[in-house]
Design an enzyme around this catalytic site. Sequence first.
Site, PDB file in Angstrom:
ATOM      1  N   ARG A   1      39.952  67.231  40.223  1.00  0.00           N
ATOM      2  CA  ARG A   1      40.243  65.803  40.372  1.00  0.00           C
ATOM      3  C   ARG A   1      40.950  65.454  41.688  1.00  0.00           C
ATOM      4  O   ARG A   1      42.100  65.043  41.728  1.00  0.00           O
ATOM      5  CB  ARG A   1      41.042  65.301  39.174  1.00  0.00           C
ATOM      6  N   PRO A   2      40.231  65.636  42.793  1.00  0.00           N
ATOM      7  CA  PRO A   2      40.814  65.318  44.108  1.00  0.00           C
ATOM      8  C   PRO A   2      41.077  63.821  44.251  1.00  0.00           C
ATOM      9  O   PRO A   2      40.598  63.022  43.441  1.00  0.00           O
ATOM     10  CB  PRO A   2      39.722  65.767  45.079  1.00  0.00           C
ATOM     11  N   ILE A   3      41.813  63.436  45.292  1.00  0.00           N
ATOM     12  CA  ILE A   3      42.068  62.003  45.533  1.00  0.00           C
ATOM     13  C   ILE A   3      41.651  61.622  46.960  1.00  0.00           C
ATOM     14  O   ILE A   3      42.091  60.601  47.495  1.00  0.00           O
ATOM     15  CB  ILE A   3      43.564  61.657  45.321  1.00  0.00           C
ATOM     16  N   ASP A   4      40.753  62.417  47.544  1.00  0.00           N
ATOM     17  CA  ASP A   4      40.328  62.154  48.930  1.00  0.00           C
ATOM     18  C   ASP A   4      39.718  60.769  49.108  1.00  0.00           C
ATOM     19  O   ASP A   4      39.929  60.115  50.140  1.00  0.00           O
ATOM     20  CB  ASP A   4      39.345  63.241  49.380  1.00  0.00           C
ATOM     21  N   LEU A   5      39.004  60.286  48.083  1.00  0.00           N
ATOM     22  CA  LEU A   5      38.363  58.959  48.223  1.00  0.00           C
ATOM     23  C   LEU A   5      39.420  57.844  48.211  1.00  0.00           C
ATOM     24  O   LEU A   5      39.290  56.840  48.917  1.00  0.00           O
ATOM     25  CB  LEU A   5      37.344  58.742  47.105  1.00  0.00           C
TER      26      LEU A   5
ATOM     27  N   ARG B   1      47.620  61.070  23.842  1.00  0.00           N
ATOM     28  CA  ARG B   1      47.607  60.394  25.156  1.00  0.00           C
ATOM     29  C   ARG B   1      46.661  59.188  25.120  1.00  0.00           C
ATOM     30  O   ARG B   1      46.865  58.218  25.822  1.00  0.00           O
ATOM     31  CB  ARG B   1      47.152  61.360  26.253  1.00  0.00           C
TER      32      ARG B   1
ATOM     33  N   CYS C   1      43.735  68.785  36.461  1.00  0.00           N
ATOM     34  CA  CYS C   1      44.120  68.798  35.041  1.00  0.00           C
ATOM     35  C   CYS C   1      43.088  69.673  34.336  1.00  0.00           C
ATOM     36  O   CYS C   1      42.292  70.347  34.976  1.00  0.00           O
ATOM     37  CB  CYS C   1      44.135  67.385  34.500  1.00  0.00           C
TER      38      CYS C   1
ATOM     39  N   LYS D   1      42.989  52.153  26.857  1.00  0.00           N
ATOM     40  CA  LYS D   1      43.981  52.903  27.668  1.00  0.00           C
ATOM     41  C   LYS D   1      43.631  52.751  29.140  1.00  0.00           C
ATOM     42  O   LYS D   1      44.502  52.472  29.973  1.00  0.00           O
ATOM     43  CB  LYS D   1      43.952  54.376  27.283  1.00  0.00           C
ATOM     44  N   ASN D   2      42.338  52.884  29.461  1.00  0.00           N
ATOM     45  CA  ASN D   2      41.938  52.911  30.872  1.00  0.00           C
ATOM     46  C   ASN D   2      41.845  51.530  31.504  1.00  0.00           C
ATOM     47  O   ASN D   2      41.606  51.431  32.703  1.00  0.00           O
ATOM     48  CB  ASN D   2      40.634  53.695  31.032  1.00  0.00           C
TER      49      ASN D   2
ATOM     50  N   ARG E   1      47.837  61.579  35.476  1.00  0.00           N
ATOM     51  CA  ARG E   1      47.121  61.546  36.744  1.00  0.00           C
ATOM     52  C   ARG E   1      46.996  60.109  37.234  1.00  0.00           C
ATOM     53  O   ARG E   1      47.009  59.850  38.429  1.00  0.00           O
ATOM     54  CB  ARG E   1      45.732  62.136  36.495  1.00  0.00           C
TER      55      ARG E   1
ATOM     56  N   ASP F   1      33.603  60.634  29.081  1.00  0.00           N
ATOM     57  CA  ASP F   1      34.698  60.671  28.095  1.00  0.00           C
ATOM     58  C   ASP F   1      34.205  60.757  26.667  1.00  0.00           C
ATOM     59  O   ASP F   1      35.014  60.895  25.747  1.00  0.00           O
ATOM     60  CB  ASP F   1      35.606  59.438  28.256  1.00  0.00           C
TER      61      ASP F   1
HETATM   62  C1  EPZ Z   1      38.803  57.562  35.295  1.00  0.00           C
HETATM   63  O1  EPZ Z   1      39.351  58.715  35.929  1.00  0.00           O
HETATM   64  C2  EPZ Z   1      39.245  57.637  33.840  1.00  0.00           C
HETATM   65  N1  EPZ Z   1      40.707  57.609  33.760  1.00  0.00           N
HETATM   66  C3  EPZ Z   1      38.738  58.942  33.219  1.00  0.00           C
HETATM   67  O2  EPZ Z   1      39.116  58.926  31.838  1.00  0.00           O
HETATM   68  C4  EPZ Z   1      37.208  58.957  33.321  1.00  0.00           C
HETATM   69  O3  EPZ Z   1      36.723  60.175  32.812  1.00  0.00           O
HETATM   70  C5  EPZ Z   1      36.781  58.790  34.785  1.00  0.00           C
HETATM   71  O4  EPZ Z   1      37.364  57.590  35.337  1.00  0.00           O
HETATM   72  C6  EPZ Z   1      35.275  58.699  34.931  1.00  0.00           C
HETATM   73  O5  EPZ Z   1      34.794  57.619  34.197  1.00  0.00           O
HETATM   74  C7  EPZ Z   1      41.345  56.426  33.880  1.00  0.00           C
HETATM   75  O6  EPZ Z   1      40.733  55.386  34.091  1.00  0.00           O
HETATM   76  C8  EPZ Z   1      42.843  56.450  33.745  1.00  0.00           C
HETATM   77  P1  EPZ Z   1      36.872  59.093  39.032  1.00  0.00           P
HETATM   78  P2  EPZ Z   1      39.296  58.858  37.550  1.00  0.00           P
HETATM   79  O7  EPZ Z   1      37.736  58.874  40.209  1.00  0.00           O
HETATM   80  O8  EPZ Z   1      39.549  57.538  38.175  1.00  0.00           O
HETATM   81  C9  EPZ Z   1      35.606  62.670  41.802  1.00  0.00           C
HETATM   82  C10 EPZ Z   1      40.084  59.780  29.850  1.00  0.00           C
HETATM   83  O9  EPZ Z   1      39.771  60.716  29.100  1.00  0.00           O
HETATM   84  N2  EPZ Z   1      36.598  62.133  42.747  1.00  0.00           N
HETATM   85  O10 EPZ Z   1      35.801  58.094  38.708  1.00  0.00           O
HETATM   86  O11 EPZ Z   1      40.142  59.998  37.929  1.00  0.00           O
HETATM   87  C11 EPZ Z   1      36.288  63.321  40.623  1.00  0.00           C
HETATM   88  O12 EPZ Z   1      36.601  64.661  40.904  1.00  0.00           O
HETATM   89  C12 EPZ Z   1      40.007  59.960  31.361  1.00  0.00           C
HETATM   90  O13 EPZ Z   1      40.462  58.640  29.456  1.00  0.00           O
HETATM   91  C13 EPZ Z   1      36.670  62.678  44.026  1.00  0.00           C
HETATM   92  O14 EPZ Z   1      35.921  63.607  44.372  1.00  0.00           O
HETATM   93  O15 EPZ Z   1      37.764  59.258  37.726  1.00  0.00           O
HETATM   94  C14 EPZ Z   1      35.257  63.240  39.543  1.00  0.00           C
HETATM   95  O16 EPZ Z   1      34.323  64.288  39.748  1.00  0.00           O
HETATM   96  C15 EPZ Z   1      39.560  61.363  31.765  1.00  0.00           C
HETATM   97  N3  EPZ Z   1      37.597  62.189  44.896  1.00  0.00           N
HETATM   98  C16 EPZ Z   1      34.529  61.930  39.846  1.00  0.00           C
HETATM   99  O17 EPZ Z   1      34.873  61.591  41.197  1.00  0.00           O
HETATM  100  C17 EPZ Z   1      38.436  61.161  44.557  1.00  0.00           C
HETATM  101  O18 EPZ Z   1      39.238  60.733  45.417  1.00  0.00           O
HETATM  102  C18 EPZ Z   1      34.922  60.795  38.928  1.00  0.00           C
HETATM  103  O19 EPZ Z   1      36.273  60.558  39.120  1.00  0.00           O
HETATM  104  C19 EPZ Z   1      38.346  60.616  43.251  1.00  0.00           C
HETATM  105  C20 EPZ Z   1      37.419  61.111  42.363  1.00  0.00           C
END
Ligand code: EPZ
Length: 426
Positions: A121-125, A397, A116, A22-23, A92, A305
């Site tokens: 799950r911020p998107i600041d990065l 999902r 969620c 999926k990812n 998301r 996960d």
């Molecule tokens: C991906 O989510 C996966 N989803 C998630 O899988 C997975 O848990 C996660 O990576 C970690 O491996 C998909 O690929 C669709 P991150 P993503 O950005 O990209 C923080 C599932 O069950 N962060 O690596 O959202 C965030 O809050 C899902 O299949 C910021 O602070 O994960 C978290 O603490 C759930 N600012 C950490 O980074 C940002 O701008 C990891 O998030 C982005 C993230």
Amino acid sequence: MESLIVKGGRTLFGELDVAASKNALLPILACSVVVDGEVTLKHCTMYSDVMCMVEILGDLGCKTICTDDEIYIDASCADEFLVPEEYTKRIRSSIFMLGPLLSRFKKATVAYPGGCNIGNRPIDLHLKGLRTLNVKIEEKHGYIICDGKNMKAGEVHLDFASVGATENIMMASLLLKGITTIYNAAREPEIEDLQNFINAAGGKVSGAGTSTIIIEGVKCLHSVTYEAIRDRIIAGTYMLACAIAGGEITLDKSIPEHNFALISKLKQAGCKISTKGRLIKISSKGKLKCLPRIETQPFPGFPTDLQNQILVLQTVSKGTSVINETLFETRFKICTELTKMGADISINNQTAVVKGVNKLYGANVITTDLRGGAGLVLAGLVAEGHTTVEDVYHIDRGYNHIENDLRILNADIERVIQEDYSTEHI
Ligand code: EPZ
């Protein structure tokens, strides 16, 4: 609403092919909007998240066709750069559209995805990285409005190795003149798969899988036929199902190196595991040794996960386990439901202390998120009596009818429509 009814007590055996990731499919589908031609994805699995991403592409004007296991996209007629809230609140990963839309149209407007059930799950990065590429970004009335007319290649340093931010910045840089470098990039296998998809379509990306990714801008991406990798989290979920219920199963089409962290933990717990090519064979006598310490980390560390699923194993293992969830703020919601089944768990912020109990008892439990729901199904496999897992749509999902897979492995599990259940099973 649909529920799964699991009758506990059966050991698992049999062989199963692991489904598509999926990812990996989600960013690849998003990236298809950059391709000046046709994209054919083979051996896909139609998870509801994947189907939602296909709907988004259709909404942007792409031609999309889905068969049983193939997805065809023609983005040449895409003419929209807005992704409305009706989609971003469903998945998301719709935030992944920012990069591809900027590459295609030099502008993008995406509704804020919000948090969620596993964290805010911020998107600041994502936004900081795009601003480094000179994207002008406004956040107004719940929308992220990006103007990329003056975008240029650059060097992006991620404060945290975020999977989504890495993928978004990769896709935003594809057609930028010059070299874009991402430092402290996430190293997940799905990012390497996105790189391979992009290069198969004529892109020039290297370094995915390491923490430095280099993107050399090209003029365009051309038509491509591609097959995404298989899902390491689904493979891990079924390995843990076998560890919990006992028995012996073989998973085919897997990629063992994507599950080394879990394999090491399950061997430590007492499972026998062998791998050969795409095959993983696991056997367990049930009632395993507890794992004193588990901490989730970005790849190649233990995956967040699979945290809920291995926590379920600890509830019926011998001893006490301390589980640290370092990536998401509220990824222990499953524990309330497991306690109903007789588990002994105490939570303190990001840490769960799990004391193994003799047995779990079947109960009515409610799913609140994708991987927590999968964990509840695994708990039902070993609980005494029947467990009804409600709100199965969360699980759909990321698992394509989990009950079919587990039935192939000898589990006693069926899907019922909630209201029908009240009449048929009195
Ligand atoms: C991906 O989510 C996966 N989803 C998630 O899988 C997975 O848990 C996660 O990576 C970690 O491996 C998909 O690929 C669709 P991150 P993503 O950005 O990209 C923080 C599932 O069950 N962060 O690596 O959202 C965030 O809050 C899902 O299949 C910021 O602070 O994960 C978290 O603490 C759930 N600012 C950490 O980074 C940002 O701008 C990891 O998030 C982005 C993230």
